[in-house]
Design an enzyme around this catalytic site. Structure first.
Site, short mmCIF file in Angstrom:
data_model
loop_
_atom_site.label_atom_id
_atom_site.label_comp_id
_atom_site.label_asym_id
_atom_site.label_seq_id
_atom_site.Cartn_x
_atom_site.Cartn_y
_atom_site.Cartn_z
N HIS A 102 58.05 45.23 22.81
CA HIS A 102 57.88 44.08 21.99
C HIS A 102 57.09 44.29 21.06
O HIS A 102 55.88 44.17 20.96
CB HIS A 102 57.30 42.91 22.98
CG HIS A 102 57.36 41.44 22.24
ND1 HIS A 102 57.90 40.52 23.10
CD2 HIS A 102 57.04 40.91 21.13
CE1 HIS A 102 57.74 39.44 22.16
NE2 HIS A 102 57.28 39.90 20.89
N HIS A 104 57.16 43.87 16.32
CA HIS A 104 57.64 43.14 15.02
C HIS A 104 57.33 44.27 13.95
O HIS A 104 56.24 43.98 13.39
CB HIS A 104 57.14 41.91 14.87
CG HIS A 104 57.75 40.72 16.07
ND1 HIS A 104 58.85 40.52 16.13
CD2 HIS A 104 56.95 40.48 17.04
CE1 HIS A 104 58.97 39.55 16.90
NE2 HIS A 104 57.78 39.54 17.80
N LYS A 224 67.65 38.35 21.02
CA LYS A 224 66.48 37.67 21.29
C LYS A 224 66.55 36.32 21.21
O LYS A 224 67.03 35.88 20.11
CB LYS A 224 65.17 38.37 20.35
CG LYS A 224 63.85 37.39 20.44
CD LYS A 224 62.84 38.02 21.32
CE LYS A 224 61.61 37.18 21.23
NZ LYS A 224 60.76 37.38 20.15
N HIS A 265 61.78 35.10 24.71
CA HIS A 265 60.48 34.72 24.52
C HIS A 265 60.36 33.19 25.28
O HIS A 265 61.00 32.33 25.33
CB HIS A 265 60.37 34.24 23.11
CG HIS A 265 59.15 33.31 22.55
ND1 HIS A 265 58.10 33.66 22.13
CD2 HIS A 265 58.93 31.91 22.84
CE1 HIS A 265 57.18 32.73 21.85
NE2 HIS A 265 57.95 31.59 22.12
N HIS A 285 56.05 37.28 26.96
CA HIS A 285 55.03 36.39 27.18
C HIS A 285 54.72 36.01 28.48
O HIS A 285 53.93 36.27 28.96
CB HIS A 285 54.95 35.35 26.17
CG HIS A 285 55.18 35.79 24.63
ND1 HIS A 285 54.53 36.44 23.93
CD2 HIS A 285 56.21 35.48 24.06
CE1 HIS A 285 55.00 36.70 23.03
NE2 HIS A 285 56.19 36.25 22.78
N ASP A 357 53.66 42.97 21.33
CA ASP A 357 53.70 41.86 20.11
C ASP A 357 53.04 42.61 18.85
O ASP A 357 52.53 41.93 18.17
CB ASP A 357 53.16 40.52 20.40
CG ASP A 357 54.23 39.45 19.66
OD1 ASP A 357 54.83 39.90 19.01
OD2 ASP A 357 53.74 38.34 20.18
N1 ARG Z 1 54.69 35.56 19.03
C1 ARG Z 1 53.83 34.97 20.14
C2 ARG Z 1 53.98 33.52 20.02
O1 ARG Z 1 53.83 32.95 18.63
C3 ARG Z 1 52.49 35.38 20.12
C4 ARG Z 1 51.60 35.01 21.39
C5 ARG Z 1 50.33 35.59 21.43
N2 ARG Z 1 49.36 35.23 22.30
C6 ARG Z 1 49.34 35.43 23.41
N3 ARG Z 1 48.38 34.99 24.28
N4 ARG Z 1 50.10 36.17 24.02
O2 ARG Z 1 53.95 32.67 20.66
#
Ligand code: ARG
Length: 451
Positions: A102, A104, A224, A265, A285, A357
């Site tokens: 994961h 970007h 995705k 997601h 997530h 992420d």
């Molecule tokens: N790209 C994800 C979102 O905006 C990031 C989440 C980051 N926070 C976390 N606790 N994993 O939802």
């Protein structure tokens, strides 16, 4: 007339390309058998990632970009040609190149206002190769990139594959599918403010199918989908579902028709369950997953890709970067729960793949999540498996990456010390090889010509 002219031009270009390709294969360079280098990597310790066995005094024989043989050093060295170059990692621990499922990779954290209003996708495209190099140097030789604008990920992947820029092997999703007003939309603005460009925004089964076809046509390796709301976007609640069951079912079916897996997601419990029922390959997530979601994921063999490091970075830095308070509040709501729920999922035996992420926090820090995974329920070996064999399986690349085995790409990293004792050693990878090419080496003092 214009149309016919264009066709003639394309035909001429294709013809020229055909000639170039012939010239290449005729020269014997690159793929030619005779000029292929053979390497012998001597490993003081080698982690067999499937079993967790820490083998001592091993060697890897590499022919071109692939591993030919792995085993006890003397036996393998006996099969190496006399002119094989030797890479001496006898004082190090050798592992397969790591995989982040994961990323970007085209964007880095930065000032909220500047990134939204003063930078364009061209700025992103110009910088992306820097992040690719940082990722590779950190020992991550493969990534699954799950969201980028304007097909920048496709361009970067292609440039890396052609050897034009250094970087990890990439599977790319292009633009995440998002509902209007969803996590992939720009929310909270005046209705008169528009951002031009390609988007993954699609609503309803027909639009979603068309969008998937469009993304696949221009280079997506996977799809995705933003099945729930998110943290780093301005819609209200973080866990709310943003696609119906019917829409998610269609996404998975359409993607499968084109041979593509789907990564979803999903922070919220309901969105997670819908996505799992639809048959996605992975939940990204997974922050607010409930018991039924965990049960369903186990039953379906769905991977959990939980980015449990980046909360540290967001809480520490994002206020300074000018992110709206609403976003910081959402992070404070999910950060801790995500880690606790990750632990529950691990304990229940849900399949885990490593995904961080990266881009939400700086590229090259990808390995920081290992320690968090160990703190929240995995063993060091399980965390390493998540970033090697499991990740390769999720990507559909189990035949080429994720383990040091004959036939696989020679993607090899090394650290000093034993990462099974101290997983944070993976934050300091001293040696990186991708496809038989050494891309970083602060451990050996260089390859030797003869044994
Ligand atoms: N790209 C994800 C979102 O905006 C990031 C989440 C980051 N926070 C976390 N606790 N994993 O939802």
């Amino acid at each position: 007339m214009i149309g016919r002219g264009a066709i003639a031009l394309v035909a001429a270009l294709l013809g020229a390309q055909g000639l170039a390709a012939q010239a290449d294969s005729g020269s014997g360079g690159g793929g030619g058998g005779a000029s292929r280098t053979t390497l012998l990597v001597r490993a003081g310790r080698l982690l067999a990632v499937r079993t967790g066995a820490m083998l001592t005094n091993q060697a890897i024989l590499i022919d071109g970009d692939r591993i030919k043989e792995v085993g006890p050093a003397d036996a393998v060295a006996g099969h190496a040609p006399k002119d094989a170059r030797v890479i001496d990692l006898r004082s190090a621990t050798v592992l397969p190149g790591l995989i982040d499922c994961h990323t970007h990779i085209t964007s880095d954290p930065g000032d909220y206002y500047k990134q939204l209003f003063r930078m364009s996708p061209i700025d992103e495209a110009v910088r992306a190769h820097i992040y690719a190099k940082r990722t590779l140097d950190a020992g991550f030789t493969t990534v699954r990139n799950v969201g980028a604008g304007e097909f920048i990920d496709v361009a970067l992947r292609n440039a890396i594959n052609e050897g034009a820029v250094p970087g990890p092997r990439m599977l790319v999703s292009t633009m995440p599918l998002s509902a209007t007003g969803g996590h992939g939309d720009v929310n909270g603005m005046s209705p008169y403010l528009r951002f031009d460009g390609f988007t993954g925004i699609a609503n309803g089964v027909d639009q979603l199918r068309a969008k998937i076809r469009f993304e696949v046509k221009y280079g997506a390796d996977l799809i995705k989908v933003l099945a729930s709301a998110g943290v780093l976007s301005e819609e209200e609640s973080v866990g709310a579902p943003q696609y119906s069951q019917e829409e998610l079912n269609a996404i998975v079916e359409e993607a499968a028709m084109w041979g593509r897996k789907v990564a979803a997601h999903a922070h919220g419990a309901e969105a997670i369950k819908r996505a799992v029922k639809a048959g996605v390959a992975s939940i990204e997530h997974g922050s607010l997953i409930d018991d039924e979601g965990i049960r369903l994921m186990k039953e379906r063999g769905t991977y959990l890709v939980a980015d449990i490091y980046n909360d540290d970075y967001i809480v520490a830095e994002y206020t300074r970067l000018g992110f709206p308070q609403k976003i910081i509040d959402k992070e404070r709501l999910v950060g801790r729960q995500q880690r606790e729920n990750f632990k529950r999922a691990v304990q229940a035996g849900v399949k885990i793949a490593y995904g961080t992420d990266a881009g939400v926090y700086p590229h090259g820090w990808n390995a920081k999540q290992f320690a968090h995974m160990v703190r929240w329920g995995t063993t060091p070996l399980q965390a390493i498996q998540a970033a090697t064999v499991n990740a390769a399986d999720l990507l559909g690349w189990a035949d080429r990456v994720g383990a040091l085995e004959p036939g696989k790409f020679a993607d090899v990293i090394a650290v000093t010390g034993d990462p099974l004792q101290d997983v944070t050693l993976l934050e300091h990878v001293g040696f990186v090889m991708k496809g038989g090419q050494v891309v970083k080496d602060s451990l050996t003092g260089g390859a030797k010509a003869a044994r």
